[in-house]
Design an enzyme around this catalytic site. Structure first.
Site, PDB file in Angstrom:
ATOM      1  N   HIS A   1       1.455  11.499  -6.038  1.00 46.44           N
ATOM      2  CA  HIS A   1       1.862  11.274  -4.643  1.00 46.44           C
ATOM      3  C   HIS A   1       3.383  11.255  -4.492  1.00 46.44           C
ATOM      4  CE1 HIS A   1      -2.116   9.507  -2.882  1.00 46.44           C
ATOM      5  NE2 HIS A   1      -2.177  10.790  -3.120  1.00 46.44           N
TER       6      HIS A   1
ATOM      7  N   TYR B   1       0.858  -1.188   0.000  1.00 50.48           N
ATOM      8  CA  TYR B   1       0.000   0.000   0.000  1.00 50.48           C
ATOM      9  C   TYR B   1       0.888   1.230   0.000  1.00 50.48           C
ATOM     10  CZ  TYR B   1      -4.229  -2.727   0.918  1.00 50.48           C
ATOM     11  OH  TYR B   1      -5.293  -3.590   0.809  1.00 50.48           O
ATOM     12  N   GLU B   2       0.561   2.190  -0.846  1.00 48.20           N
ATOM     13  CA  GLU B   2       1.461   3.325  -1.014  1.00 48.20           C
ATOM     14  C   GLU B   2       1.614   4.161   0.245  1.00 48.20           C
ATOM     15  OE1 GLU B   2      -0.767   5.308  -4.208  1.00 48.20           O
ATOM     16  OE2 GLU B   2      -0.770   7.066  -2.920  1.00 48.20           O
ATOM     17  N   SER B   3       0.706   3.993   1.179  1.00 51.77           N
ATOM     18  CA  SER B   3       0.839   4.691   2.457  1.00 51.77           C
ATOM     19  C   SER B   3       2.014   4.157   3.266  1.00 51.77           C
ATOM     20  CB  SER B   3      -0.461   4.560   3.244  1.00 51.77           C
ATOM     21  OG  SER B   3      -0.919   3.218   3.215  1.00 51.77           O
ATOM     22  N   GLY B   4       2.594   3.017   2.862  1.00 52.76           N
ATOM     23  CA  GLY B   4       3.828   2.570   3.498  1.00 52.76           C
ATOM     24  C   GLY B   4       3.872   1.131   3.992  1.00 52.76           C
TER      25      GLY B   4
END
Lengths: 309, 217, 217, 309
Positions: B16, A102-105
């Site tokens: 992003h 997930y790109e949030s980390g």
């Protein structure tokens, strides 16, 4: 980058340390934190005139077909929206060892429920690694470690170029969409790109209004040259799954219908896209969702029908 | 936004990763940050601040984004000490980069802890007090978002918000009730109600376990 | 080295930050990494691979270093699971960047742990098993260097080494005794002796404490 | 970037949370892990002919003088070698709240003994933060958060330009030195640079053999212009402490002797440098080390005399 060899000097030449275990701990359990949803799905089921049509909706078929495409893949970058449910279904069915990014980390996420956002604590607890977005985008994605980038889209063209920025003119848009998010870099850097979206005259268009994510550009040859010249590690789009069928890309870099979903017709396909589609011969029919796949979607992943309505 | 209501908004179009690069450049005092995004997309046309840059090694071109240095960065974290040394776990996003890039930093925490708690696990420190201007101790302060280990994302709220934010009048009414009419965060939380707050607590604990740094004299 | 004994060495002159930038570019698949070092120094003259690059925003020039992609990176860590997911605490240097930049990665650990130990604290993971080719379980494997929380730097050894490494014959003799003549690391550690090993243990524990990630179902 | 204000909604407008405490926990204790060192220092004490000369060595005077220069500073990047002992002495004396930065990744280190390397576990335990070298160099140093970069050097010129790379021609060096390490970027990015080194004809030279770290270049004006044009945050060298005296930099960017150590003479100063030194008027005499400073060096920081021999 296969399974690492484990060795220990205390057992030289021996069988190595404890055997590797692939079982993910803390597997998913029934989701129940959002009990008061909009209720059961109200979407149109497959064409009632077709005898193959079982009791499932087009959205369910789309999610199931998308999940199945992930069989055999190792690392999947999970885009916002429909990819999220498809990828999580894959992890529960055809791809139990799939590493979710997930790109949030989060890397190696094992969400205990379907996360409704890429920023959700359930993708952290039990994950293999949680890192900064800088590290995730730089080392994991741009570094070439993502096998499949799974994206949704507002518009797509025959070459898999994607728009998720605006409908209409950029300066005076008819509709302002969320924008790239990570879609621009996922399309460029993931080894291959899968797309999941509903198809319609507005979404499958001859010319997208804005190119947020490059696909095969104007064709396979140009795309391959640019990718080589610019040192990109990805090879572009390879699968598009819609509510009507499954498309792969032919040698010219254009989408080709490989499989049509049960209940859908070629006429429906043609009526819902802005160009004359290429169709594989023979054209396959997508196997209908199994009862287990439907149970997972309806009872476990999306009991409120947020994705399948 | 399409209607320029109440006023036209100025937009700069990035991805992003582009934003992460901008904060990273800002935090590092670099005049640009390079990345492989944007090639063969319409973003550089939409935003002239996304510019190609030729590698001084070989033929490759990448794109560069300009540094971003916020006037103020506000981050929310699990804990900080009174000097502002801040620790977080769970998703970090680009809070660290945004804090280092900013002129001023405000840290909002669930818990104020003793300096010794921070120093017991220095690898967990994300933001040093050195760059922090104010620490605000505000339990439940991230609602409707979540704090790893403390409370859950209030998905209910986000669903409601879609309807609330659809027009200016309902948005104003909500702001009036939940922001302007409450004396502070404590009243906001009280107004949410104990039941709703309780429903957002994790269903169990997931302890990290402790590691040993060792005493070296 | 000045005497080219036993053979001339090829050198590329960088600074520490330059090397960090090179590994970062290698790990990120970037064709270069920009930094403010080197300006008005003799390093770019000594090393033509340190090249100026003009910012596409404004007049500033910075320097760029080329990516470094080692054939193999070997890192030492406190623990990993059998899949190679590796956790470290204490000084990290640029081990992470060097690992992500490398073609192959070998992780040497003090302890092999269950996957559940790693997953209990995902923010502590520095290197994912995804990029790891081999895990070597080798307690005391970093001697004469140290491992945070496990043992100390053997300063005694480093002092002795200055004399040993001063000429080729003493170096060869040392290698023969301590490397070529031992069957493996276990024998090396045995040869060091229990007393020396014990003297390198930390004088006490310094526990990090545990944090809660919470269960979210 | 002063002390942060702490507020809490439970005490609105009140005095805030618990008061900030500046006391560093885990203060240093007697070093004893390396008991069999080379023994007591054998260096030459201050000129025995001078009546001011107390029972201390020139190296001790140099370290003490360097430590005192750190009074009032907040963040110090600790270079390898002599800066290490000077900075740690400062933390125990004139600068108890000084934040020590080690390029290996520690910020706010509180070493319980004098670390003999920048890679030493004692700089980690009890530190405020431990970060990657990428983050340390990028955000802390290049980002402008370091007040003083404290360097050692093999050669320095009158403008504070430093060589730590080679003696002789670069291609065929007489002596190969360790190289920049972090010295190049510390000199460029730290807000100001302090240098500690023994002075001699070989080290205080008219022309350095290799410029590893820029000082005031060819003079203050050129240096200021370059720093402004290139967006550097640092203002260059400000203090050089040797075994004979303390130098600051005048408005032309050149070193000027501000203080001479007790026991040293101007003749000694002149005989140990490659140019005619500027001398402040009046020239001060450095106060001799106090018994407490000597006790800290001899009993606590360097009982084996590694730095003071």
């Amino acid at each position: 980058m296969n399974k690492p060899r484990v060795s220990s000097s205390s057992t030289p030449g021996g069988p190595g340390g404890p055997g590797a275990s692939n079982s993910a701990p803390g597997g998913p359990a029934a989701s129940s934190s959002t009990p008061s949803g909009p209720g059961a799905s109200s979407s149109t089921p497959g064409d009632p005139g077709a005898p193959e049509a079982a009791a499932f909706t087009r959205s369910e078929m789309m999610i199931v077909a998308a999940a199945r495409e992930l069989a055999g893949q190792r690392v999947c970058f999970v885009g916002v929206g429909l990819p999220n449910i498809a990828v999580n279904l894959a992890r529960l069915t055809v791809a139990p060892t799939l590493e979710l990014v997930y790109e949030s980390g989060a890397f190696g996420a094992v969400p205990a429920r379907l996360p409704l956002s890429i920023g959700d604590p359930t993708i952290v607890t039990g994950a293999t690694a949680v890192v900064s977005m800088f590290e995730l985008f730089s080392f994991y994605l741009q570094g070439g470690l993502v096998d499949v980038g799974f994206l949704g889209a507002a518009q797509i063209d025959r070459f898999g170029n994607i728009n998720s920025t605006v409908i209409g003119d950029y300066e005076h848009p008819k509709t302002r969409l969320p924008g790239s998010g990570g879609a621009c870099e996922i399309a460029i850097n993931a080894r291959q790109v899968f797309v999941i979206m509903r198809q319609s005259k507005r979404s499958f268009v001859d010319r997208i209004d804005f190119r947020t994510s490059p696909g095969n550009l104007g064709g396979a040859e140009a795309a391959a040259r640019i990718r080589r010249e610019q040192g990109w590690l990805g090879s572009g789009p390879s699968v598009v799954v819609t509510d009507l069928g499954i498309y792969h890309f032919d040698e010219s870099g254009e989408m080709r219908l490989e499989s049509i979903h049960p209940g859908a017709t070629l006429d429906q396909i043609r009526e819902t896209m802005g160009w004359e589609p290429k169709v594989a011969e023979p054209l396959e029919t997508t196997p209908a969702p199994t009862p287990e796949e439907l149970r997972l979607i309806r009872q476990q992943l999306d009991p409120d029908g947020a994705y399948t309505k | 936004m399409e209607d320029a209501d109440p006023a036209p908004l100025e937009l700069e179009e990035y991805s992003h990763f582009g934003m992460v690069g901008r904060y990273t450049a800002g935090a590092s005092n670099l005049p640009f940050f390079p990345l492989r995004s944007y090639f063969e997309t319409d973003l550089p046309k939409a935003n002239p601040l996304i510019r190609p840059i030729r590698s001084p090694f070989g033929e490759e071109t990448v794109y560069a984004v300009p540094p971003l240095k916020p006037d103020v960065t506000i981050v929310h974290a699990q804990r900080a000490d009174a000097d502002g040394n801040t620790q977080m776990w769970g998703l970090l996003g680009c809070q660290k980069e945004a804090a280092f890039a900013a002129e001023r930093v405000i840290v909002v925490v669930e818990e104020l802890v003793d300096e010794a708690v921070i120093r017991a696990d220095p690898n967990r420190t994300v933001i040093p007090g050195l760059i922090v201007d104010a620490v605000v101790v505000e339990p439940f302060g991230a609602h409707p978002s979540y704090v790893q280990g403390a409370y859950d994302r209030d998905n209910h709220f986000y669903r409601d918000w879609e309807a609330i934010s659809r027009d200016a009048a309902t948005t104003a009414a909500w702001l009036d009730e939940w922001v302007y009419s409450v004396s502070g965060r404590a009243e906001y939380v009280e107004k949410l109600g104990a039941e709703r707050v309780a429903s957002l607590r994790p269903s169990g604990q997931a302890p990290s376990g402790s590691v040993d740094y060792g005493v070296y004299k």
